[in-house]
Design a protein around this motif. Structure first.
Motif, PDB file in Angstrom:
ATOM      1  N   TYR A 199      41.294   6.634 -13.770  1.00 54.75           N
ATOM      2  CA  TYR A 199      39.919   6.301 -13.371  1.00 54.75           C
ATOM      3  C   TYR A 199      39.864   5.238 -12.266  1.00 54.75           C
ATOM      4  O   TYR A 199      39.270   5.458 -11.216  1.00 54.75           O
TER       5      TYR A 199
ATOM      6  N   MET B  62      32.970   2.267 -17.030  1.00 54.41           N
ATOM      7  CA  MET B  62      34.274   2.868 -16.746  1.00 54.41           C
ATOM      8  C   MET B  62      35.408   2.105 -17.420  1.00 54.41           C
ATOM      9  O   MET B  62      36.367   2.697 -17.930  1.00 54.41           O
TER      10      MET B  62
ATOM     11  N   PHE C  59      31.528  10.044 -15.457  1.00 53.25           N
ATOM     12  CA  PHE C  59      31.538   9.321 -14.188  1.00 53.25           C
ATOM     13  C   PHE C  59      32.017  10.242 -13.081  1.00 53.25           C
ATOM     14  O   PHE C  59      33.011  10.955 -13.236  1.00 53.25           O
TER      15      PHE C  59
END
Length: 513
Positions: free
Chosen positions: A200, A171, A433
């Motif tokens: 994120y 990430m 993700f």
């Protein structure tokens, strides 16, 4: 003037830039035109700016004891909005089904009684964790963060290659890739409408907070790292900083009366949620490896008592076991009553004698994978393997069939990548993700596109010489405000449950990894 993509050599794989007619895909036209205006000197100058940025920011990964600047290819991977909607829906569907499977495996076990999967699948899985049986997470979430690896086959169909539900990584590189690309190619962002990725860490933090034990209004969240010698330490530090939470090691934590505390300058502070980047085996020496010094003794008992949440949950490995992967389409139908939106790669269970005999007869056509492998290690690609390698994997399969699966070879799609002063096709995959906050599974826009930089290689992992690309999800409605790409800011978490520094400390030297 000759353009950078003039003479681009098309191969047999599906290409993300060009169609079968040799023309750019419609959603790639603007990028193609922009690249054609660049010279080799322009590309080299931007490459140097990228390298300086990554070095200055310390964007690295560790391999074989050395720190390497994480390789970022300058040519982004573009995904049109309509295709991303399919990815979003398919990944979210998969995570919901696997959440239900984990709750069932560590609970009633109905999936076994109903004959959907054999009991041996669970009991022989190295990822199955008996000490986790009966632990019920406060909001029912075991997969707080998932990384679902997708590949595109020669027909252009996106398929799931594997599921990552334990401690999925990457990430931080998504966010850093975008920040760097926005500096290196600012003009491209003015011409394209791209969904941002700066949110994120915020999405993950929100999910972690929502998973706190019942009654906790201002949860204290920490990120548990094995320490600076871990290959992913950059990511651990990056995410802790972006989320505004403490980065801790096992020696910073201790349990007393089934409550978890963190040592701080002001004393001992109660911890409600642990986002752990420590593998199951090392997480709690009371239940797992007694010699581990990177975990915290008693933390699993604190989770069982409902006093702390572990994210991702201990024991998730039984759901991303590569043999379990072969059952996921049936699990989606069993738990959700739906047809899978994203198909698997055709995969064979080598613990079945008839299937095993057929696969061993054509090893040179298949990909053989260890069910517990990661980072591309242990994989044997039949068409690229030597006779000695095929003979060795044959013996290993015969010796322990449960430990292996076979897959039909998927010629991963290609995308232009910078190699020196040229743009050449290289194989890529995609790791979107997904964040589960207990109410919704959110698939974050884009994800980590990994690229095999060696010619002909199908292994995209950084540990095997791979790199990454910035992934642009195109949209007609650009997001503004706090969602836009930029440095996210989160309030410092409130101190809750602090007590004077006293009692047992469990001080231990840090394990070198």
């Amino acid at each position: 003037m000759r353009g950078l993509l003039d003479g681009y050599p098309r191969g047999p794989a599906y290409d993300e830039m060009f169609g079968a007619d040799g023309l750019p895909h419609p959603h790639m036209r603007a990028l193609y035109d922009a690249l054609q205006t660049l010279t080799e000197e322009d590309l080299a100058r931007r490459g140097a700016a990228r390298d300086r940025s990554f070095r200055d920011q310390g964007v690295t990964f560790s391999h074989a004891g050395e720190e390497w600047v994480f390789p970022l290819d300058l040519i982004p991977r573009l995904i049109p909005a309509a295709e991303w909607e399919v990815v979003e829906a398919g990944v979210a569907q998969r995570v919901r089904a696997l959440e239900a499977f984990l709750a069932d495996v560590y609970g009633a076990g109905e999936v076994i009684r109903d004959g959907v999967v054999p009991r041996s699948l669970i009991t022989t899985s190295a990822g199955f964790c008996r000490p986790a049986h009966g632990i019920r997470p406060p909001n029912g979430v075991r997969i707080h963060l998932a990384g679902i690896d997708l590949v595109r086959d020669q027909a252009g169909v996106l398929r799931v290659l594997e599921d990552n539900l334990r401690v999925p990584s990457g990430m931080s590189y998504v966010v850093e890739n975008r920040r760097t690309m926005a500096r290196v190619f600012p003009g491209l962002f003015l011409e394209q409408q791209v969904r941002p990725v700066a949110s994120y860490p915020g999405r993950l933090l929100d999910a972690l907070r929502r998973s706190a034990p019942a009654g906790v209004e201002q949860p204290t969240v920490v990120l548990l790292t094995p320490g600076v010698h871990n290959a992913a330490y950059f990511e651990h530090a990056f995410l802790a900083r972006k989320m505004g939470i403490e980065l801790v090691e096992g020696r910073d934590l201790f349990c007393r009366e089934q409550v978890l505390y963190m040592r701080s300058i002001g004393g001992q502070q109660r911890v409600d949620v642990v986002y752990r980047r420590v593998n199951d085996d090392f997480f709690d020496p009371v239940h797992f490896r007694p010699e581990s010094v990177v975990g915290c003794p008693g933390i699993l008992n604190a989770a069982r008592a409902g006093n702390v949440t572990i994210a991702n949950a201990i024991g998730n490995g039984v759901a991303d076991d590569k043999l379990t992967y072969t059952y996921v389409p049936e699990l989606i139908e069993y738990y959700l009553g739906e047809r899978p939106l994203l198909p698997n790669v055709t995969t064979f269970r080598l613990d079945d004698p008839d299937v095993r005999a057929d696969c061993l007869a054509r090893l040179d056509q298949l990909v053989i994978k260890p069910v517990e492998g990661s980072g591309g290690s242990g994989i044997v690609i039949g068409p690229h393997a030597s006779d000695a390698e095929l003979a060795a994997v044959r013996e290993r399969v015969l010796g322990e069939p449960r430990a292996w699966i076979a897959q039909e070879l998927v010629l991963l799609s290609t995308s232009p990548a910078q190699l020196g002063d040229q743009l050449l096709p290289r194989h890529i995959d995609l790791r979107p993700f997904a964040v589960n906050d207990g109410e919704e599974v959110r698939v974050l826009p884009g994800g980590l596109t990994r690229v095999a930089l060696r010619e002909g290689s199908l292994i995209v992992n950084s540990s095997q010489g791979g790199g990454s690309k910035d992934t642009w999800v195109l949209t007609s409605r650009p997001e503004q405000g706090p969602e836009a790409d930029g440095p996210p800011a989160f309030p410092a978490q409130a101190v809750r449950g602090s007590v004077p520094d006293q009692g047992p400390h469990n001080d231990q030297p840090q394990q070198q990894q």
